[in-house]
Design a protein around this motif. Structure first.
Motif, mmCIF file in Angstrom:
data_model
loop_
_atom_site.group_PDB
_atom_site.id
_atom_site.type_symbol
_atom_site.label_atom_id
_atom_site.label_comp_id
_atom_site.label_asym_id
_atom_site.label_seq_id
_atom_site.Cartn_x
_atom_site.Cartn_y
_atom_site.Cartn_z
ATOM 1 N N LEU A 173 0.827 -1.209 0.000
ATOM 2 C CA LEU A 173 0.000 0.000 0.000
ATOM 3 C C LEU A 173 0.863 1.261 0.000
ATOM 4 C CD1 LEU A 173 -2.801 -1.031 2.538
ATOM 5 C CD2 LEU A 173 -3.143 -0.485 0.121
ATOM 6 N N LYS A 174 1.950 1.215 0.760
ATOM 7 C CA LYS A 174 2.800 2.401 0.885
ATOM 8 C C LYS A 174 3.702 2.606 -0.337
ATOM 9 C CE LYS A 174 2.989 2.426 5.947
ATOM 10 N NZ LYS A 174 3.849 2.274 7.149
ATOM 11 N N THR A 175 4.098 1.518 -0.980
ATOM 12 C CA THR A 175 5.026 1.630 -2.113
ATOM 13 C C THR A 175 4.309 1.624 -3.464
ATOM 14 O OG1 THR A 175 5.367 -0.779 -2.065
ATOM 15 C CG2 THR A 175 6.947 0.605 -0.849
ATOM 16 N N GLN A 176 3.463 0.630 -3.691
ATOM 17 C CA GLN A 176 2.806 0.495 -4.983
ATOM 18 C C GLN A 176 1.610 1.441 -5.141
ATOM 19 O OE1 GLN A 176 4.219 -1.580 -7.347
ATOM 20 N NE2 GLN A 176 5.788 -1.731 -5.747
ATOM 21 N N ARG A 177 0.959 1.780 -4.033
ATOM 22 C CA ARG A 177 -0.200 2.679 -4.092
ATOM 23 C C ARG A 177 0.120 4.063 -3.524
ATOM 24 N NH1 ARG A 177 -1.827 -0.207 -7.403
ATOM 25 N NH2 ARG A 177 -3.867 -1.218 -7.567
ATOM 26 N N SER A 178 1.329 4.251 -3.044
ATOM 27 C CA SER A 178 1.797 5.547 -2.517
ATOM 28 C C SER A 178 0.889 6.098 -1.414
ATOM 29 C CB SER A 178 1.902 6.576 -3.657
ATOM 30 O OG SER A 178 2.817 6.129 -4.641
ATOM 31 N N CYS A 179 0.361 5.212 -0.588
ATOM 32 C CA CYS A 179 -0.491 5.630 0.522
ATOM 33 C C CYS A 179 0.366 6.131 1.683
ATOM 34 C CB CYS A 179 -1.355 4.465 1.011
ATOM 35 S SG CYS A 179 -2.600 3.891 -0.160
ATOM 36 N N SER A 180 -0.120 7.142 2.382
ATOM 37 C CA SER A 180 0.530 7.553 3.617
ATOM 38 C C SER A 180 0.324 6.463 4.658
ATOM 39 C CB SER A 180 -0.071 8.858 4.117
ATOM 40 O OG SER A 180 -1.423 8.665 4.519
ATOM 41 N N HIS A 181 1.063 6.555 5.764
ATOM 42 C CA HIS A 181 0.931 5.531 6.799
ATOM 43 C C HIS A 181 -0.505 5.426 7.296
ATOM 44 C CE1 HIS A 181 1.899 3.083 10.325
ATOM 45 N NE2 HIS A 181 1.127 3.915 11.019
ATOM 46 N N ASN A 182 -1.123 6.561 7.616
ATOM 47 C CA ASN A 182 -2.481 6.540 8.163
ATOM 48 C C ASN A 182 -3.508 6.023 7.161
ATOM 49 O OD1 ASN A 182 -1.385 7.549 10.473
ATOM 50 N ND2 ASN A 182 -2.426 9.523 10.406
ATOM 51 N N THR A 183 -3.326 6.374 5.888
ATOM 52 C CA THR A 183 -4.238 5.876 4.856
ATOM 53 C C THR A 183 -4.101 4.371 4.702
ATOM 54 O OG1 THR A 183 -4.148 7.984 3.660
ATOM 55 C CG2 THR A 183 -4.922 6.062 2.438
ATOM 56 N N ALA A 184 -2.853 3.881 4.730
ATOM 57 C CA ALA A 184 -2.621 2.439 4.636
ATOM 58 C C ALA A 184 -3.296 1.710 5.792
ATOM 59 C CB ALA A 184 -1.123 2.154 4.618
ATOM 60 N N ILE A 185 -3.176 2.265 6.990
ATOM 61 C CA ILE A 185 -3.789 1.638 8.160
ATOM 62 C C ILE A 185 -5.313 1.632 8.045
ATOM 63 C CG2 ILE A 185 -4.137 1.866 10.648
ATOM 64 C CD1 ILE A 185 -1.439 0.696 9.851
ATOM 65 N N LYS A 186 -5.889 2.674 7.439
ATOM 66 C CA LYS A 186 -7.341 2.696 7.248
ATOM 67 C C LYS A 186 -7.789 1.543 6.358
ATOM 68 C CE LYS A 186 -8.226 7.650 7.897
ATOM 69 N NZ LYS A 186 -8.662 8.912 7.240
ATOM 70 N N TYR A 187 -7.064 1.324 5.251
ATOM 71 C CA TYR A 187 -7.421 0.217 4.365
ATOM 72 C C TYR A 187 -7.238 -1.126 5.064
ATOM 73 C CZ TYR A 187 -7.710 3.413 0.379
ATOM 74 O OH TYR A 187 -8.074 4.418 -0.478
ATOM 75 N N ILE A 188 -6.178 -1.259 5.832
ATOM 76 C CA ILE A 188 -5.933 -2.511 6.541
ATOM 77 C C ILE A 188 -6.988 -2.721 7.623
ATOM 78 C CG2 ILE A 188 -4.297 -3.736 8.035
ATOM 79 C CD1 ILE A 188 -2.041 -2.433 6.451
ATOM 80 N N SER A 189 -7.481 -1.638 8.223
ATOM 81 C CA SER A 189 -8.545 -1.748 9.222
ATOM 82 C C SER A 189 -9.820 -2.301 8.593
ATOM 83 C CB SER A 189 -8.831 -0.383 9.858
ATOM 84 O OG SER A 189 -7.717 0.071 10.591
ATOM 85 N N ASN A 190 -10.125 -1.846 7.376
ATOM 86 C CA ASN A 190 -11.280 -2.389 6.659
ATOM 87 C C ASN A 190 -11.089 -3.878 6.384
ATOM 88 O OD1 ASN A 190 -12.330 0.197 6.613
ATOM 89 N ND2 ASN A 190 -11.629 0.630 4.556
ATOM 90 N N PHE A 191 -9.887 -4.237 5.971
ATOM 91 C CA PHE A 191 -9.547 -5.633 5.714
ATOM 92 C C PHE A 191 -9.673 -6.453 7.001
ATOM 93 C CE2 PHE A 191 -5.750 -8.605 5.473
ATOM 94 C CZ PHE A 191 -6.421 -9.592 4.779
#
Length: 415
Positions: A173-191
């Motif tokens: 998420l952080k490398t291939q989708r260029s998500c910030s840390h907090n944005t990545a955690i939001k997606y992982i929280s949904n998962f």
């Protein structure tokens, strides 16, 4: 998870053969539910011992039949031990499927994710907002793309989920989708919500998130200072649309309502409060939490200004709110005209209400939390950072105290 298994053999006299033999049935009870079937063996009613569930007598035929019943009993206990050793939760369905030789179909992550989102879609407008559904659909799309990137597959058996996969998902998420840390955690929280469903239904024995840190980084939330707020409020723009957007933004600064809540605010949601003054009585679209907000003079003046606006009359809304995209685009123009260098978005109004309008003027954080519709005081603390001016005022009082103590023979001495 505790379970209980019992075994019983019995005969059914109602299904006697022409030779007057009764069929023997086996009953396996798992957690109160019964699995019953004929074992395809028969016995004379007089030779059956109902209390023991075995053939009476010591004849060779009886011994062979009892040995077969003992073998079936041992088979039940052996299956129970195997399921426990494999870490499987023993339920009636799981035991029955294994006993009858029904092959367990693997439970696939993306299928479960899709089912979750389909159920959420059916509850949009009742329990969830369209924005929440959109976030989960985006999260599912990211998860699917990650599986293709990492393993070259479109779906995965949930039993293959582990810490390494989740760790790699965050990296992706952080490398291939260029998500910030907090944005990545939001997606992982949904998962993670989907994974938790699997755990609660007994499909997963071990939480793959065990040891994975879900904490977000603290971020500084922008808000307008009193000077910046005054600059926008007092500016007379040449374009009417900018004045309209400015008014709605200022209304949010003095009520703390988010864009979605201002946009849906009805005239019927404004009425007299406990003090006889005008209040807003609404619920937040995001959390459905109730908000009760006393209206300040600025907000009342804006309501009065637009009470006869055609769009408000037609829709029974308090204010003629444009789309969020247009509002933010016009706010950038407003910031430029007012020489405000901050990235002005509508959500800054909510932060401004929490800090500049309320906390910095001595409103207790508990009251601010209720007006913002927060369910947890910690959420308010993220919005309402203590301002430098508040710190300065507090220290000024302390400084004056020390100066007063020094004049009256203070014990503090300087070198």
């Amino acid at each position: 998870m505790k379970h209980r298994i019992s075994i019983l053999f019995y005969i059914r006299k109602s299904k006697m053969t022409k030779d007057k033999l009764a069929p023997i049935y086996m009953r396996i009870t798992v957690n109160g539910q019964r699995l019953e079937y004929s074992i395809q063996r028969y016995v004379a009613v007089a030779r059956w011992g109902a209390a023991a569930g075995r053939v009476k007598g010591s004849g060779a035929e009886g011994r062979l039949l009892n040995a077969y019943l003992d073998a079936l009993t041992n088979k039940v206990h052996q299956q129970e031990r195997e399921m426990m050793q494999d870490g499987k939760i023993i339920t009636f369905d799981s035991f029955r499927e294994k006993w009858l030789g029904i092959t367990e179909r693997p439970r696939m992550l993306m299928e479960i994710f899709q089912q979750h989102n389909d159920q959420m879609a059916a509850l949009v407008g009742k329990e969830f907002s369209p924005g929440t559904l959109e976030r989960y659909n985006t999260s599912m799309a990211h998860t699917k793309a990650f599986l293709q990137w990492k393993h070259g597959i479109a779906d995965i058996d949930i039993k293959r989920l582990n810490y390494e996969l989740i760790y790699d998902y965050e990296f992706w998420l952080k490398t291939q989708r260029s998500c910030s840390h907090n944005t990545a955690i939001k997606y992982i929280s949904n998962f993670r919500k989907v994974v938790n469903i699997c755990i609660k239904k007994g499909w997963l024995q071990k939480d793959p998130f065990l040891g994975f840190k879900m904490s977000k980084h603290e971020i500084e939330r922008d808000f307008l200072t009193e000077e910046e707020l005054q600059a926008i409020a007092s500016k007379d723009f040449e374009i009417d649309r900018l004045n309209q957007v400015r008014d709605i933004f200022i209304f949010s600064c003095f009520t703390g309502l988010a864009y979605a809540d201002v946009q849906k605010l009805k005239r019927s949601e404004i009425g007299p409060g406990i003090d006889g003054e005008r209040w807003i009585f609404t619920s937040r679209q995001k959390t459905e939490a109730r908000s009760r907000i006393p209206l300040l003079p600025y907000a009342v003046a804006i309501i009065e200004k637009y009470k006869d606006h055609p769009a408000c009359i037609q829709s029974d809304r308090v204010l003629p709110v444009l789309s969020n995209q247009k509002m933010n685009a016009y706010l950038k123009e407003i910031a430029d005209v007012c020489k405000i260098r901050k990235l002005l978005t509508f959500h800054i109004a909510r932060h401004t209400f929490a800090t500049t309008v309320t906390l910095s003027n001595g409103v207790p954080i508990e009251s601010v939390s209720k007006m913002l519709g927060h369910k947890n005081l910690k959420t308010t603390q993220h919005y309402a950072k203590i301002l430098d001016r508040k710190v300065s005022d507090d220290m000024k009082l302390l400084r004056e105290k020390f100066n007063s103590d020094k004049k009256s023979n203070s014990t503090f001495k300087t070198a």
